[in-house]
Design an enzyme around this catalytic site. Sequence first.
Site, PDB file in Angstrom:
ATOM      1  N   ARG A 142       0.820  -1.212   0.000  1.00 26.08           N
ATOM      2  CA  ARG A 142       0.000   0.000   0.000  1.00 26.08           C
ATOM      3  C   ARG A 142       0.852   1.259   0.000  1.00 26.08           C
ATOM      4  NH1 ARG A 142      -3.999  -3.086   3.381  1.00 26.08           N
ATOM      5  NH2 ARG A 142      -2.700  -2.486   5.129  1.00 26.08           N
ATOM      6  N   GLU A 154       2.932  -9.075  16.295  1.00 26.90           N
ATOM      7  CA  GLU A 154       2.269  -9.454  17.552  1.00 26.90           C
ATOM      8  C   GLU A 154       2.661 -10.890  17.908  1.00 26.90           C
ATOM      9  OE1 GLU A 154      -2.269  -9.342  19.369  1.00 26.90           O
ATOM     10  OE2 GLU A 154      -1.918  -8.905  17.249  1.00 26.90           O
TER      11      GLU A 154
END
Lengths: 174, 174
Positions: free
Chosen positions: A62, A99
């Site tokens: 992106r 994470e």
Amino acid sequence: MSDLDYIRACIRDVPDFPKPGILFKDIAPLVEDAKGFMTTIDMMAARWADSGVERIAGLESRGFIFGCALAYKMGVGTALLRKPGKLPSDTVSVEYSLEYGTDSIEMHTDAVTSGMKVLLVDDLLATGGTAGAGLKLLRAQGAHIVGCAFVIELSFLHGRNALEGVPVDSLITY
Amino acid sequence: MSDLDYIRACIRDVPDFPKPGILFKDIAPLVEDAKGFMTTIDMMAARWADSGVERIAGLESRGFIFGCALAYKMGVGTALLRKPGKLPSDTVSVEYSLEYGTDSIEMHTDAVTSGMKVLLVDDLLATGGTAGAGLKLLRAQGAHIVGCAFVIELSFLHGRNALEGVPVDSLITY
């Protein structure tokens, strides 16, 4: 409606993506909207007009959407920071924490030169893991980082802490 | 040196990528070079100036590099055609064949509207598998395809056969 309000109105909230409890900020409607996209690029270009930027660094994928249009607008080239295994020539890479587990990004060793003024671009600043890794890669090649430019910043995730010492600008902050 | 010769000189041959015997056409040096990238975008824009294009469709992720800068230049938006699982809202998808196995691409159902004039953009036309799949997706949503634009075409792979009935333009042909 102000330009920023127009851009904000083009960003779509998608609940529970990529997993339950996450409210995803979807930039697809902004990229589809000619006025929204052009306003975004023009505002980013104006904010970095005096930075002396010589090269954009775009984070796959992106970051390519905004970074390469911004590079065109500003009259500079773009260094591609990609996921592992995509770049065909000699690369440097850096690992960063997610994470759960780790990921890494790569850059061609000749994508920037020593002392070159580089602006890192991505669509969104969250925890700053990817952008921070990008800065490491660029600095290892001797780049002078003039700043980091984002369309969106999720300020409650404190991503700026991962980008210490570098000017950071985001058009829209949540 | 002509503009096309300049662009050609910015494309790097990398032997044996992604596997032995393949001569990879690397667009990274072209994207890094301000003059090369701007000339590429300007030439693509000129070639489609009279097409009536209302939206670019960019194929992830190298199609974003050229497609989104071209969209900025032409004053239109970009529909994002992405790898599976990346788009957060309602999607349509299509499978296509690879040398071994299959892959698929996805698009948001609202990325184009019925009758919209769409130009598909990618960096390189090889066998035409991905671009052909993109055309299927766009047509399934009612788009009117005005053409397919590539920077590079590997004509010995006959990718145009997968894009029948659609105008195809490539800046550089090998």
